[in-house]
Design a protein around this motif. Structure first.
Motif, short mmCIF file in Angstrom:
data_model
loop_
_atom_site.label_atom_id
_atom_site.label_comp_id
_atom_site.label_asym_id
_atom_site.label_seq_id
_atom_site.Cartn_x
_atom_site.Cartn_y
_atom_site.Cartn_z
N THR A 19 0.69 -1.20 -0.06
CA THR A 19 -0.22 -0.08 -0.01
C THR A 19 0.94 1.26 0.00
O THR A 19 1.65 1.53 0.81
CB THR A 19 -0.86 0.12 1.34
N ASN A 48 -7.31 1.14 -7.04
CA ASN A 48 -6.56 2.11 -6.14
C ASN A 48 -5.53 2.58 -6.97
O ASN A 48 -5.30 4.13 -6.66
CB ASN A 48 -5.93 1.24 -4.96
N CYS A 93 -5.56 6.97 -7.32
CA CYS A 93 -4.21 7.70 -7.29
C CYS A 93 -3.72 8.46 -8.37
O CYS A 93 -3.47 9.62 -8.32
CB CYS A 93 -3.03 6.58 -6.84
N GLU A 139 -7.45 1.13 1.74
CA GLU A 139 -6.59 1.86 0.81
C GLU A 139 -7.58 2.51 0.20
O GLU A 139 -7.88 3.80 -0.17
CB GLU A 139 -5.44 1.00 0.07
N MET A 140 -8.40 1.87 -0.40
CA MET A 140 -9.77 2.35 -1.39
C MET A 140 -10.32 3.47 -0.54
O MET A 140 -10.71 4.40 -1.25
CB MET A 140 -10.61 1.20 -1.78
N ASN A 148 -8.53 6.87 -0.26
CA ASN A 148 -8.57 7.46 -1.58
C ASN A 148 -10.02 8.18 -1.61
O ASN A 148 -9.89 9.16 -2.20
CB ASN A 148 -8.18 6.22 -2.85
#
Length: 687
Positions: free
Chosen positions: A41, A84, A88, A397-398, A401
């Protein structure tokens, strides 16, 4: 109730700023299959930002998948990692320090706070139409003297592109009616170059590296292509932005060249007559009056077609010119530099920045909106899956974001008072209903605490029958109306769960009537195949997928449904089933849908749209074997080309059809990737 509870849990995850670094061994619980995978990540820091803004940011390291034993879980991991990565890229393109403070990024995205060095960024195909217009701009000295000996091009690389990038067919923008405007503009650009250079023509050609023989070959091939295309053209088959005023203008300009170029085609007289009618409808003085009152104007986007109709020196002021020097579009900006007597340094500098960045000149607000719109569909399906572990690092992580993007979009809406335009840096373009509806929907969907002013949207865009694209325009978009109704239904549900007053009841009774009228309007726009054609995308599946999703959702709003032309749930199912049956009937043998691509019968974009449509159908016809079989075949097709689509930076430019409309066709790879990812995740969880 479980869905609502889990949705709330996901919102709580969104509220947390989850930032992980380094390597960690974690268990992945998706589809009730436990597998071990090494997850990397990225840190949300400056180093990470530089990494993703490099040329290598689209490469995907699949090394971490080797330890995953289950193919289904492995693909889920790949889908989320690709998602992801995509999020980004979108975030970093929006602002260099996006992860540090997304709200600050929003403040630097619009109007006075905008960084005018950022003319726009993103990922979009090149525009031969705009290139041809920019190629016509002469240097300031020639504008002053009008002497052939002083003639040079301000952007000779654009003419060089026209002379070196023509297709074998003679086109610069593929074939068919959609190529008409860019090819006509290319021919006019070449003709203007020859005319202005006069006796110095061959010398000027040599200066940019081409011979007279090569020039004549390119010119003649373009003319031959255009004659054939116009003769085959049915003028009723296309409705591109500004097409009815741009194309006739170019035809008339080619007839003024020396020697002139004439194009005769079956519908020419009718087409030019319609053009004259529409030009006469343009309220020229009213436009200048609105501009004087600092009102944004949509017509600025097609300003180039008004050469000879208005004095373009009158638009060289902040009432028409955007904060970064542009006039609505590159072609419109070029038109001012070509036709207005006074040289415009700000406009020239805007174009110089775009040319230096080649194809990356789309506003990321528009791109971000559609990427997140697709991703949100995938996220909502993840939430519905009871076996999904929302605390898994990849999903965290998603969520991190998404949290940044929600905060960014929320701040944009606050700044612009709930109505949004598609581009940040062009403050002379008005807010449009599509961006307004979708951004409000996304923010309220992921942040229930955010409230919007529905009255602003109604007062700005509602015309008594449907929602207009722009204020004061007479045009509409079916998909835009779908997005507005989706937003209104969501807001309606939120209000119903709160305490209501007599005033609220009266207000929402009116809004219910508007919702019903708009749904009836949407229904009226279906064609004989029970699908919808819209002005944003060539494919019927773009609008059909969205419309069927909306219509089938009316099962949850029976009071609304009863007041529409459909009335009953059974009638709703019968109506939607016709569209679904048509989709099933046109699937290609390889599992794809749509226009052919470079190496297959259909293409990835349209296949992803129909798979997303059939996923909704499968929820409503769960025992239908034909629907399940079509989904499986579509899924197999998408998976076959998945890795290439996600890793090859030229895949969508070179191997896929261009299906998005402006003054020509274009493609938007990141949005298409998001649609593919949403389609594949849905398929995996529906099995």
């Amino acid at each position: 109730m479980k869905i609502a509870s889990k949705s709330k849990n996901f919102y709580l995850i969104l509220k947390r700023k989850v930032v992980r670094s380094g390597k960690a061994k974690n268990q992945l619980f998706l589809n009730n299959e436990s597998t071990s995978v090494e997850i990397k990540t990225p840190n949300k820091n400056k180093t990470h930002q530089k990494e993703f803004t490099s040329d290598k940011r689209t490469s995907i390291n699949l090394q971490s998948f080797r330890e995953v034993s289950s193919s289904k879980a492995r693909l889920n991991v790949k889908i989320i990692q690709c998602t992801n990565r995509l999020l980004c890229e979108v975030e970093i393109d929006t602002w260099n320090y996006f992860f540090t403070d997304p709200r600050e990024a929003a403040r630097h995205s619009f109007d006075a706070g905008s960084n005018t060095e950022r003319v726009g960024c993103g990922d979009i195909s090149m525009s031969p139409y705009d290139i041809a217009w920019v190629a016509m701009i002469p240097v300031p000295l020639y504008k002053k003297t009008k002497h052939s000996k002083d003639f040079r091009l301000a952007f000779p690389e654009c003419l060089a592109w026209l002379l070196s990038s023509q297709d074998e067919s003679g086109s610069w923008a593929r074939t068919g009616a959609v190529s008409i405007a860019p090819v006509l503009s290319g021919l006019w650009s070449l003709g203007m170059f020859e005319s202005r250079a006069g006796l110095y023509f061959e010398e000027r050609l040599r200066e940019i590296g081409f011979t007279l023989e090569h020039f004549n070959t390119i010119f003649e091939k373009g003319i031959f292509f255009m004659r054939h295309t116009l003769n085959e053209w049915n003028i009723d088959d296309i409705d591109m932005k500004g097409f009815e005023i741009v194309t006739p203008f170019l035809i008339s300009q080619l007839e003024k060249l020396n020697p002139p170029i004439f194009f005769d085609f079956p519908d020419k007289e009718r087409y030019l007559k319609e053009n004259k009618r529409k030009i006469n409808l343009i309220p020229i003085e009213a436009i200048f009056k609105l501009a004087s009152a600092r009102q944004p104007l949509a017509i600025i986007h097609s300003l180039e077609a008004l050469i000879g109709v208005i004095d373009l020196s009158r638009v060289q002021n902040p009432r028409f010119q955007a904060i970064n020097g542009s006039y609505g579009s590159p072609a419109a900006t070029a038109a001012v530099l070509i036709d207005a007597p006074k040289w415009d340094d700000k406009a020239y500098e805007f174009l110089r920045k775009i040319i230096s960045r080649r194809s990356k000149h789309v506003s990321t607000l528009c791109e971000t909106r559609w990427v997140i719109h697709c991703v949100s569909e995938m996220v909502l399906n993840i939430i519905r899956e009871p076996r999904t572990d929302l605390d898994h690092p990849l999903l965290e992580e998603m969520s991190a974001n998404l949290r940044c993007l929600v905060e960014y979009m929320k701040e944009l809406l606050i700044q612009k008072k709930d109505i949004m335009r598609w581009v940040g840096w062009n403050n002379r373009i008005p807010a449009d209903v599509d961006n307004t509806a979708v951004l409000n929907y996304l923010v309220t969907k992921f942040d229930p605490s955010y409230s919007i002013d529905i009255k602003v949207i109604l007062e700005t865009y509602w015309n008594g029958k449907c929602f207009l694209r722009f204020p004061r325009e007479c045009t509409f978009s079916v998909s835009s109306n779908v997005h507005v109704v989706t937003l209104l239904l969501s807001a309606r549900e939120k209000v119903k769960n709160q305490s209501t007053t007599e005033e609220n009841i009266e207000e929402w009774t009116n809004i219910d009537n508007i919702i019903c009228s708009t749904i009836n309007f949407i229904l009226s726009k279906q064609n004989e195949n029970q699908v919808w054609i819209d002005e944003w995308n060539v494919s019927p599946w773009y609008t059909t997928m969205k419309s069927i999703q909306l219509l089938l959702s009316l099962q949850n709003y029976l009071d609304i449904l009863q007041s529409t032309e459909i009335q009953t749930k059974q009638s709703l199912f019968d109506h939607c089933r016709k569209s679904i049956n048509y989709a099933l009937s046109v699937q290609h043998s390889d599992g794809s849908w749509g226009e052919p691509s470079a190496d297959t019968i259909g293409n990835m974009e349209e296949t992803s749209l129909v798979v997303r449509l059939l996923r909704v159908a499968a929820e409503n016809w769960p025992n239908d074997i034909q629907i399940k079989g079509a989904i499986e075949k579509g899924r197999t097709y998408l998976l076959k080309h998945f890795d290439e689509a996600m890793t090859d930076t030229n895949y969508f430019y070179n191997k896929q059809p261009f299906l998005w409309f402006d003054k020509q066709l274009y493609t938007v790879p990141r949005i298409l990737k998001a649609s593919i990812l949403a389609a594949l995740w849905d398929n995996l969880n529906s099995q």
